[in-house]
Scaffold this active site. Structure first.
Site: not given
Lengths: 173, 349
Positions: B21, B112, B116, B158, B160, B167, B198, B203
């Site tokens: 992703r 978000e 994506r 974000c 992160t 990802r 996970r 998540e």
């Protein structure tokens, strides 16, 4: 570091969860992490608090007064650093530039690094290459001057000038 | 069950699927946290045009699914197929999923981050998924101006995700490691090296049916290739341990393992009412039985299909409409009985 849950044992698990759309990361001992895997997490925490509470930010979290960005706001989206503290999310691309100095230690905590490596948008490939080349030549130039190799230094200086006027240098990025 | 000749998924005895992703944002707009309704609609139309308008064969045949015109069931259906995230399914404002015909590529708009971009492949194929994903990304990069910083890389809502915005994740079926409890040690070790583990649905979810998703957490300061090969190394080590444990479990006490597998098989072929949680738990045993050659006539692809079909939304889509929870449990039991019987009968022919 002690487990953020029981505050007794040594934390050895990095635990990530999403609650109400917010990513929560915590450091737990294996026993607490195991329990949390089954149970739901306390929903009061948000990522902003968490980033703030990262080790290195001092007891009780928070930056020292002098480093507080105060009322500086991103001039594109109007976000303040305090807003970021609350949500853990940034408002726009320009926020990264506005709060660069405040974000850097947080990014270092999260990723262990603050220099991007990897893919670059097509348009910027050339200018970034040029920028890196200029940096390298400037280092060589300093070294050459240090060794009193003035002929070499002049040659390097010309190459730097050429590159800088080539138009390949990145603008505000 | 249809016995189409399918190429078995690489490392399919343990690896279910591989996913890449990428998070991207448009430079000219605030992130989703601060954009206006009008801006979100503009982003949606820009991305839509970038993907759908053009001659590029790789970008043809995509469906454009606007969330506000979809009901809860249809949204849930996409979540179950891992084409959109559960968080994405809940929102309404100017969100859309752009999905390729074969379901390998999906682009969530205004999740978000503005984009994506995701590619999903069966089995252990992170590198293949990355290749496709970066191809599509490069094509969109030519049409959309991404938010990027020389130091921080691709800028994301974000912190992160900042940097590569990548990802890389692999879904693994780990029944032997779970049964023996060794999984705990693996979870601890993974967390020490910045690798997240996970449950199957992202998540928030618990590991159902002994399915675990292994993914990177660090996105800044490493190249995409390094991140992917790191995840590849870890998953292949876990896969190897799972395989060793499977045969050890069998060798130590063949009857005991067979008993467990065939009891689960027995319940699934006999049950009249079954929850999705119980089915996933039992199907995990049956999958193990198939991999170990104890249950014949079923293919791993059949089991992957069953695991998808018994999810609430899929089940209701198959039945042509809303079902109450107890009706779902009946319908699910019926479906599993039918699918398992079919497979085994064909196996005996």
């Amino acid at each position: 570091m002690l487990c953020q849950q029981c505050q007794k044992k040594e934390a050895n698990v990095h635990f990530t969860q999403i609650l109400n759309g917010t990513k929560i990361e915590s450091y737990l001992c294996s026993q607490c992490a195991n329990e949390k895997g089954k149970l739901s997490f306390s929903p009061q925490l948000n990522l902003g608090d968490f980033l703030w509470g990262f080790p290195g930010f001092g007891e009780g979290g928070g930056l020292p007064e002098a480093e507080q960005p105060g009322e500086v706001r991103c001039d594109i989206c109007g976000m303040s650093f305090d807003d970021f503290r609350k949500t853990g999310k940034l408002g726009c691309a320009n926020c990264y530039r506005t709060f660069r100095d405040n974000l850097s230690p947080i990014l270092r905590r999260l990723h262990g690094n603050i220099e991007h490596k990897g893919k670059v948008p097509g348009k910027l490939t050339e200018c970034i290459k040029t920028g890196n080349e200029i940096e390298k030549l400037k280092e060589e130039l300093t070294a050459a001057i240090g060794r009193e190799e003035y002929e070499r230094a002049a040659e390097l200086r010309d190459r730097i000038r050429n590159l800088e006027s080539s138009g390949n240098k990145c603008g505000g990025v | 069950m249809s016995k189409k000749p399918v190429r078995p998924a690489p490392e399919g005895d343990v690896a279910i699927s591989s996913r890449i992703r990428l998070a991207r944002n448009l430079e000219a707009y605030p992130f989703t946290t601060r954009m206006t309704r009008a801006q979100s609609a503009e982003i949606l139309s820009k991305v839509r045009n970038a993907v759908l308008d053009g001659e590029d064969s790789q970008l043809s045949g995509f469906s454009f699914l606007e969330l506000q015109s979809m009901n809860t069931l249809d949204r849930q259906f996409l979540v179950e197929k891992h084409l959109i995230s559960p968080e994405f399914a809940e929102g309404d404002i100017s969100r859309a999923a752009i999905i390729s015909k074969d379901g390998r590529i999906s682009i969530m708009v205004n999740e978000e981050d503005h984009l994506r971009l995701q590619c999903i492949f069966p089995g252990m194929q992170t590198e293949e998924a990355w290749k496709l994903c970066t191809d599509i990304d490069t094509k969109l990069d030519g049409k959309l101006e991404y938010a990027f910083d020389k130091n921080f890389g691709y800028l994301t809502c974000c912190p992160t995700n900042v940097g590569t915005g990548i990802r890389a994740s692999v879904m693994l079926h780990l029944p032997a490691l779970s049964m023996t409890g060794y999984i705990k040690g693996i979870l601890e070790n993974c967390s020490k090296i910045g690798v997240a583990v996970r449950g199957a649905y992202g998540e928030n979810s618990e590991a159902s049916g002994n399915m675990f998703q292994i993914s990177n957490q660090v996105t800044l300061g490493q190249t995409e290739e390094d991140i992917i090969s790191g995840i590849g190394n870890i998953t292949s080590q876990i896969t190897e341990q799972e395989r060793i444990l499977r045969s050890e479990l069998y060798n130590q006490n063949p009857l005991r393992l067979e008993d467990r597998i065939f009891r689960s098989y027995g319940i699934l072929t006999g049950a009249r009412i079954i929850s999705s949680e119980e089915s996933l738990k039992l199907l995990s045993d049956v999958r193990l039985g198939v991999v170990m050659g104890l249950i014949r006539g079923l293919e791993l692809e059949d089991l992957n299909e069953i695991m998808l079909m018994i999810q609430p939304a899929y089940l209701q889509k198959l039945s042509g409409g809303q079902l109450k929870p107890d009706e779902r449990d009946q319908r699910r039991a019926e479906l599993i009985r039918m699918k398992l019987k079919d497979g085994v009968q064909q196996g005996m022919e």
